[in-house]
Design an enzyme around this catalytic site. Sequence first.
Site, PDB file in Angstrom:
ATOM      1  N   LYS A 196       0.886  -1.174   0.000  1.00 12.84           N
ATOM      2  CA  LYS A 196       0.000   0.000   0.000  1.00 12.84           C
ATOM      3  C   LYS A 196       0.920   1.219   0.000  1.00 12.84           C
ATOM      4  O   LYS A 196       1.418   1.644   1.035  1.00 12.84           O
ATOM      5  CB  LYS A 196      -0.867  -0.017   1.260  1.00 12.84           C
ATOM      6  CG  LYS A 196      -2.146   0.791   1.150  1.00 12.84           C
ATOM      7  CD  LYS A 196      -1.963   2.259   0.876  1.00 12.84           C
ATOM      8  CE  LYS A 196      -2.020   3.150   2.078  1.00 12.84           C
ATOM      9  NZ  LYS A 196      -1.843   4.575   1.722  1.00 12.84           N
ATOM     10  N   GLU A 218      -0.882   7.541  -1.075  1.00 13.88           N
ATOM     11  CA  GLU A 218      -1.740   8.014  -2.177  1.00 13.88           C
ATOM     12  C   GLU A 218      -1.145   9.231  -2.877  1.00 13.88           C
ATOM     13  O   GLU A 218      -1.603   9.629  -3.929  1.00 13.88           O
ATOM     14  CB  GLU A 218      -3.154   8.325  -1.660  1.00 13.88           C
ATOM     15  CG  GLU A 218      -3.307   9.630  -0.909  1.00 13.88           C
ATOM     16  CD  GLU A 218      -2.960   9.506   0.558  1.00 13.88           C
ATOM     17  OE1 GLU A 218      -2.383   8.470   0.954  1.00 13.88           O
ATOM     18  OE2 GLU A 218      -3.259  10.450   1.312  1.00 13.88           O
ATOM     19  N   GLY A 268       5.898   5.082   8.884  1.00 10.58           N
ATOM     20  CA  GLY A 268       5.060   6.285   8.904  1.00 10.58           C
ATOM     21  C   GLY A 268       5.113   6.936  10.268  1.00 10.58           C
ATOM     22  O   GLY A 268       6.099   6.805  11.006  1.00 10.58           O
ATOM     23  N   THR A 321       0.011   6.752  13.743  1.00  7.68           N
ATOM     24  CA  THR A 321      -0.585   5.711  12.897  1.00  7.68           C
ATOM     25  C   THR A 321       0.045   4.351  13.224  1.00  7.68           C
ATOM     26  O   THR A 321      -0.648   3.331  13.242  1.00  7.68           O
ATOM     27  CB  THR A 321      -0.415   6.065  11.403  1.00  7.68           C
ATOM     28  OG1 THR A 321      -0.940   7.371  11.189  1.00  7.68           O
ATOM     29  CG2 THR A 321      -1.147   5.093  10.514  1.00  7.68           C
ATOM     30  N   GLY A 322       1.333   4.350  13.500  1.00  9.30           N
ATOM     31  CA  GLY A 322       2.010   3.096  13.866  1.00  9.30           C
ATOM     32  C   GLY A 322       1.379   2.455  15.094  1.00  9.30           C
ATOM     33  O   GLY A 322       1.208   1.227  15.162  1.00  9.30           O
ATOM     34  N   GLU A 333       8.515   1.287  11.671  1.00 11.30           N
ATOM     35  CA  GLU A 333       9.598   2.262  11.514  1.00 11.30           C
ATOM     36  C   GLU A 333       8.927   3.625  11.527  1.00 11.30           C
ATOM     37  O   GLU A 333       8.287   4.019  10.552  1.00 11.30           O
ATOM     38  CB  GLU A 333      10.332   1.977  10.201  1.00 11.30           C
ATOM     39  CG  GLU A 333      11.775   2.404  10.218  1.00 11.30           C
ATOM     40  CD  GLU A 333      11.970   3.824   9.737  1.00 11.30           C
ATOM     41  OE1 GLU A 333      11.551   4.743  10.486  1.00 11.30           O
ATOM     42  OE2 GLU A 333      12.510   4.012   8.659  1.00 11.30           O
ATOM     43  N   CYS A 367      12.868  10.484   8.329  1.00 10.02           N
ATOM     44  CA  CYS A 367      12.689  10.033   9.712  1.00 10.02           C
ATOM     45  C   CYS A 367      13.988  10.106  10.509  1.00 10.02           C
ATOM     46  O   CYS A 367      13.966  10.300  11.714  1.00 10.02           O
ATOM     47  CB  CYS A 367      12.110   8.622   9.729  1.00 10.02           C
ATOM     48  SG  CYS A 367      13.040   7.482   8.711  1.00 10.02           S
ATOM     49  N   GLU A 404       8.171  16.065  16.216  1.00  8.99           N
ATOM     50  CA  GLU A 404       8.800  15.851  14.914  1.00  8.99           C
ATOM     51  C   GLU A 404       8.260  16.904  13.945  1.00  8.99           C
ATOM     52  O   GLU A 404       7.049  16.983  13.722  1.00  8.99           O
ATOM     53  CB  GLU A 404       8.479  14.448  14.389  1.00  8.99           C
ATOM     54  CG  GLU A 404       9.219  14.140  13.104  1.00  8.99           C
ATOM     55  CD  GLU A 404       8.980  12.724  12.584  1.00  8.99           C
ATOM     56  OE1 GLU A 404       7.838  12.266  12.620  1.00  8.99           O
ATOM     57  OE2 GLU A 404       9.962  12.105  12.133  1.00  8.99           O
TER      58      GLU A 404
END
Length: 493
Positions: free
Chosen positions: A180, A183, A233, A237-238, A255, A289, A389
């Site tokens: 995935k 987008e 990401g 979300t992780g 990661e 990152c 971040e």
Amino acid sequence: MSAITADVRTYGHLIGGEEKPVEQLIDRVSPGTGQLVARFADGTVADAQQAIAAARAAFDDGPWRHTTGAERSRILLDLAAAIRERREQLALLDAEEVGKPIHLARGDIDGTIGHFEYAAALAQQLHGDVHTNLGPNYTGLTMREPVGVAGLIVPWNFPALIYSQKVPYALAAGCAVVVKPSEFTSSTAIEMTRLAAEVGVPAGVINVVTGYGMPVGQTLVDSPDVDFVSFTGSTATGQRVATGAAKTTKRVSLELGGKGATIVFEDADLDDAIDGALFAVFFNTGQCCVSGSRLLVQESIADEFLARLTRRAKELHVGPPTDEDARLGALIHEQHAEKVLGLIESAKQEGATLLTGGRRLEGELSDGVFVEPTIIDGVRPDMRVFREEIFGPVLCAIRFRDAEEAIALANDTTYGLANAVWTKNIDTAMRLSHALRSGTVWVNTTIDGGPQLPIGGVKGSGYGREAGQAGLEEFTELKGCLIHTGKRVPYYG
Ligand code: NDP
């Protein structure tokens, strides 16, 4: 401003070796030019489920997992060669969709080829162990087997490169995958997957479903037919991915974000350290990152260091993707630029000093999403820019007295991905290499390495490793097998 041109590339999902007809589309406007450059299928739950079923069938019934390491290796090398042949085309796709300078995108494709070639070498070496010291009638085996179907969720900052930190290692292990991509930046994932089919990767072994995290990524996480998820990401979300995966007791590799420090001691080679500090934060326009977004500089050299650093930052050329001289490019989208500018504003309001930058770039670059290279001095650990971040071209400087204080400041973060130390003193270098809580420590270099070295973090930066031997082993399960030979002594005798 977006303009539709006749040659806007349009992609459907790649499922079971076929490109699916496109219904709903997502437009991608390049943040580097403001032009519409690509359209991707807006994946649904049904699309993701179809791709999972294709991967499941390819893994359970197909030939891939039963091929020899040598066969997998040869195909991965052929794929690396095919990517090398299309280097310029692939680099341009990533450059346009991310808004990054073309020379950086070329570097990403070179790194991508490196991962495919290294994974090809590892495919030949994957092996278990034999234990012969368990007693005269016993032989113990450890067997490395493919984990099965892997869901690979890839972000937008290094689309081709992060695909290559996952896909070739999964294939080397014998897995089938559903990718995935983001987008915003899906083209190179689809193009490289098409190349994979051309060089002989069987249908269904790599599937790509484009679209949004919700529902496509989430379906990969929720599905009982996916055995493992590798996610790159944000930390937020992780954490959602890990929570979701727990419902099917699925292993995940995460990661996530970072808040790396560039730590400069008074005994460093200052020319190298200035160059490194700039590269650490401005590479990929700070959307990296492992960025060194915090500069920790020893008090005794801080004023001179920051003055020289600021002069160099002002000379850095920011430009659109095809500008060969550009060193920094665009930010990924408007909303992200607003977040970055908001954080710079928060630092000013909390009492920090802007040494350079801090504004949106207009004029020739007004069609894109560009923010000036920014350096902020007088930062304190309680400020938002020290803690959050930023993921943009913003360096936050803070001064330290000695190694002890440098270590405390560097570790004063919820993240733990990468840090860089600049010193010519081997004792200091070794002391910090041990004391810094991060998955990577660089000494007198930064954002550097090769496919041999593991990528990953500790604390809020996640767990699991990509690349290298460890990256391959993430895509395997370890089975134990104990064999008894000869007549048994009865259990109940
Ligand atoms: P996200 O973490 O939201 O997105 C990363 C990937 O995960 C995308 O492909 C995304 O799809 C997908 N995703 C989103 N929601 C889910 C879900 N519920 N289940 C499975 N997959 C999902 O990052 P953003 O793009 O929103 O960026 C936000 C911040 O994250 C950045 O500012 C940066 O701080 C950090 N980041 C870190 C990266 C890294 O390299 N570690 C890379 C990118 C961002 P979709 O795009 O559709 O949401």
